[in-house]
Scaffold this motif. Structure first.
Motif, PDB file in Angstrom:
ATOM      1  N   VAL A   1       0.840  -1.202   0.000  1.00  0.00           N
ATOM      2  CA  VAL A   1       0.000   0.000   0.000  1.00  0.00           C
ATOM      3  C   VAL A   1       0.876   1.255   0.000  1.00  0.00           C
ATOM      4  O   VAL A   1       0.678   2.181  -0.791  1.00  0.00           O
ATOM      5  CB  VAL A   1      -0.947   0.007   1.211  1.00  0.00           C
ATOM      6  N   ASN A   2       1.876   1.277   0.890  1.00  0.00           N
ATOM      7  CA  ASN A   2       2.777   2.434   0.981  1.00  0.00           C
ATOM      8  C   ASN A   2       3.578   2.622  -0.309  1.00  0.00           C
ATOM      9  O   ASN A   2       3.842   3.746  -0.737  1.00  0.00           O
ATOM     10  CB  ASN A   2       3.726   2.254   2.164  1.00  0.00           C
ATOM     11  N   LYS A   3       3.957   1.494  -0.929  1.00  0.00           N
ATOM     12  CA  LYS A   3       4.733   1.563  -2.174  1.00  0.00           C
ATOM     13  C   LYS A   3       3.890   2.165  -3.298  1.00  0.00           C
ATOM     14  O   LYS A   3       4.385   2.987  -4.082  1.00  0.00           O
ATOM     15  CB  LYS A   3       5.201   0.156  -2.548  1.00  0.00           C
ATOM     16  N   MET A   4       2.629   1.765  -3.368  1.00  0.00           N
ATOM     17  CA  MET A   4       1.749   2.282  -4.430  1.00  0.00           C
ATOM     18  C   MET A   4       1.424   3.759  -4.235  1.00  0.00           C
ATOM     19  O   MET A   4       1.245   4.491  -5.201  1.00  0.00           O
ATOM     20  CB  MET A   4       0.462   1.464  -4.488  1.00  0.00           C
TER      21      MET A   4
ATOM     22  N   GLN B   1       3.353   5.935  -3.453  1.00  0.00           N
ATOM     23  CA  GLN B   1       4.475   6.727  -3.963  1.00  0.00           C
ATOM     24  C   GLN B   1       4.406   6.926  -5.476  1.00  0.00           C
ATOM     25  O   GLN B   1       5.124   7.745  -6.029  1.00  0.00           O
ATOM     26  CB  GLN B   1       5.802   6.020  -3.610  1.00  0.00           C
ATOM     27  N   ILE B   2       3.510   6.150  -6.145  1.00  0.00           N
ATOM     28  CA  ILE B   2       3.396   6.265  -7.603  1.00  0.00           C
ATOM     29  C   ILE B   2       2.645   7.552  -7.956  1.00  0.00           C
ATOM     30  O   ILE B   2       1.556   7.787  -7.448  1.00  0.00           O
ATOM     31  CB  ILE B   2       2.654   5.038  -8.191  1.00  0.00           C
ATOM     32  N   PRO B   3       3.200   8.390  -8.820  1.00  0.00           N
ATOM     33  CA  PRO B   3       2.506   9.629  -9.217  1.00  0.00           C
ATOM     34  C   PRO B   3       1.167   9.319  -9.870  1.00  0.00           C
ATOM     35  O   PRO B   3       1.059   8.393 -10.668  1.00  0.00           O
ATOM     36  CB  PRO B   3       3.475  10.256 -10.220  1.00  0.00           C
ATOM     37  N   GLY B   4       0.156  10.113  -9.532  1.00  0.00           N
ATOM     38  CA  GLY B   4      -1.160   9.937 -10.128  1.00  0.00           C
ATOM     39  C   GLY B   4      -2.129   9.166  -9.256  1.00  0.00           C
ATOM     40  O   GLY B   4      -3.329   9.144  -9.541  1.00  0.00           O
ATOM     41  N   ILE B   5      -1.639   8.526  -8.180  1.00  0.00           N
ATOM     42  CA  ILE B   5      -2.526   7.776  -7.286  1.00  0.00           C
ATOM     43  C   ILE B   5      -2.975   8.678  -6.145  1.00  0.00           C
ATOM     44  O   ILE B   5      -2.158   9.282  -5.445  1.00  0.00           O
ATOM     45  CB  ILE B   5      -1.839   6.516  -6.730  1.00  0.00           C
ATOM     46  N   GLU B   6      -4.295   8.768  -5.955  1.00  0.00           N
ATOM     47  CA  GLU B   6      -4.858   9.606  -4.892  1.00  0.00           C
ATOM     48  C   GLU B   6      -5.149   8.792  -3.632  1.00  0.00           C
ATOM     49  O   GLU B   6      -4.827   9.207  -2.527  1.00  0.00           O
ATOM     50  CB  GLU B   6      -6.149  10.262  -5.385  1.00  0.00           C
ATOM     51  N   TYR B   7      -5.772   7.622  -3.799  1.00  0.00           N
ATOM     52  CA  TYR B   7      -6.099   6.766  -2.655  1.00  0.00           C
ATOM     53  C   TYR B   7      -5.733   5.317  -2.963  1.00  0.00           C
ATOM     54  O   TYR B   7      -5.829   4.870  -4.114  1.00  0.00           O
ATOM     55  CB  TYR B   7      -7.605   6.797  -2.337  1.00  0.00           C
ATOM     56  N   VAL B   8      -5.329   4.592  -1.927  1.00  0.00           N
ATOM     57  CA  VAL B   8      -5.189   3.138  -1.993  1.00  0.00           C
ATOM     58  C   VAL B   8      -5.940   2.570  -0.796  1.00  0.00           C
ATOM     59  O   VAL B   8      -5.559   2.793   0.344  1.00  0.00           O
ATOM     60  CB  VAL B   8      -3.711   2.688  -1.962  1.00  0.00           C
TER      61      VAL B   8
END
Length: 261
Positions: free
Chosen positions: A53-56, A58-65
């Motif tokens: 979850v924390n890794k994702m 960090q991906i640009p463009g992701i608002e919520y996981v």
């Protein structure tokens, strides 16, 4: 003339009805949000944890996981029992997972509760029963696990209005509980799936490419855009099929009229 009119009307009606169904399905799919992505393990050997979850994030463009845990459970009530899906999700992220949900009765479960549940409309009142299976404000029994099942008593604190399907679950047939409570109940230390929401629709493809670059084939990724394309393809083929059937009927009716003339 009457035969030709009826045949032509039948063709138009069938094609129009199919297009109407297609638009209705796509509207329901878009209700999930065109910028949403569903992520699940591709096999039983793959586990999804908070580290992922924390890794994702960090991906640009992701608002919520939004992590969730799911499991089939059997619910007892009214002298009978039925199979539903238990969904564990943080109360603060419930609205992100199921956008626009409203309550028929009661409220959402407390964030740190290990025994409170909020149920979908079909859990409270199954269509094949003339009486409620569970009652808001009262306790009910859930059976967890197919092998060596364990029974757990939970408190029903709320029931949702009929909703339909969200990205990960069929809301009406689900029982919602706090994420920690569900993980403790199921004895899980990893998540069943992740619900990813991007900042906008244009970021979806970029985010999917980044996730695939990191995880390869270990995760199954499904976007609402893909679902829409699949639905459009299926209903398009159905439209051609029904149109062909109606055209054959019209042709046969025309032959009959020609012979009579």
């Amino acid at each position: 003339i009457l035969g030709i009119m009826i045949g032509t009307a039948a063709v138009i009606a069938l094609v129009s009805q199919t297009e109407g169904i297609q638009n209705s399905i796509i509207e329901q799919v878009n209700k999930l949000g065109p910028n949403t992505i569903s992520i699940r393990p591709a096999s039983g050997a793959v586990v999804i944890t908070q580290t992922d979850v924390n890794k994702m994030l960090q991906i640009p463009g992701i608002e919520y996981v939004v992590p969730v845990v799911t499991s089939p459970v059997r619910v007892y009530g009214g002298g009978t029992s039925k199979l539903f899906t238990l969904v564990g999700v943080e109360s603060t992220e419930f609205e992100i997972l199921i956008s626009g949900a409203s309550y028929e009765e009661g409220r959402l479960f407390q964030p740190l509760s290990y025994s409170e549940v909020t149920v979908g409309s079909s859990v409270k009142q199954p269509q094949d029963l003339s009486y409620p299976l569970v009652v808001v404000g009262e306790s009910t029994t859930m059976e967890i696990g197919l092998v060596n099942p364990v029974k757990k008593t939970v408190q029903v604190v709320g029931a949702l209005e009929p909703y339909g399907t969200a990205t990960l679950v069929s809301v009406d047939d689900s029982i919602f509980m706090s994420l920690k409570g569900a993980m403790a109940l199921l004895g899980k230390s990893s998540y069943s799936a992740l619900f990813v929401k991007t900042t906008d629709v244009d970021s979806v493809d970029y985010v999917v490419e980044n996730i695939k670059a990191i995880y390869g084939t270990r995760l199954t990724i499904l976007t609402v855009k893909q679902i829409t394309q699949i639905v459009s393809t299926i209903t398009g083929q159905l439209t051609v099929l029904l149109g062909a059937i109606a055209a054959i009927s019209l042709f046969v009716a025309g032959l009959g009229i020609m012979n009579i003339m």
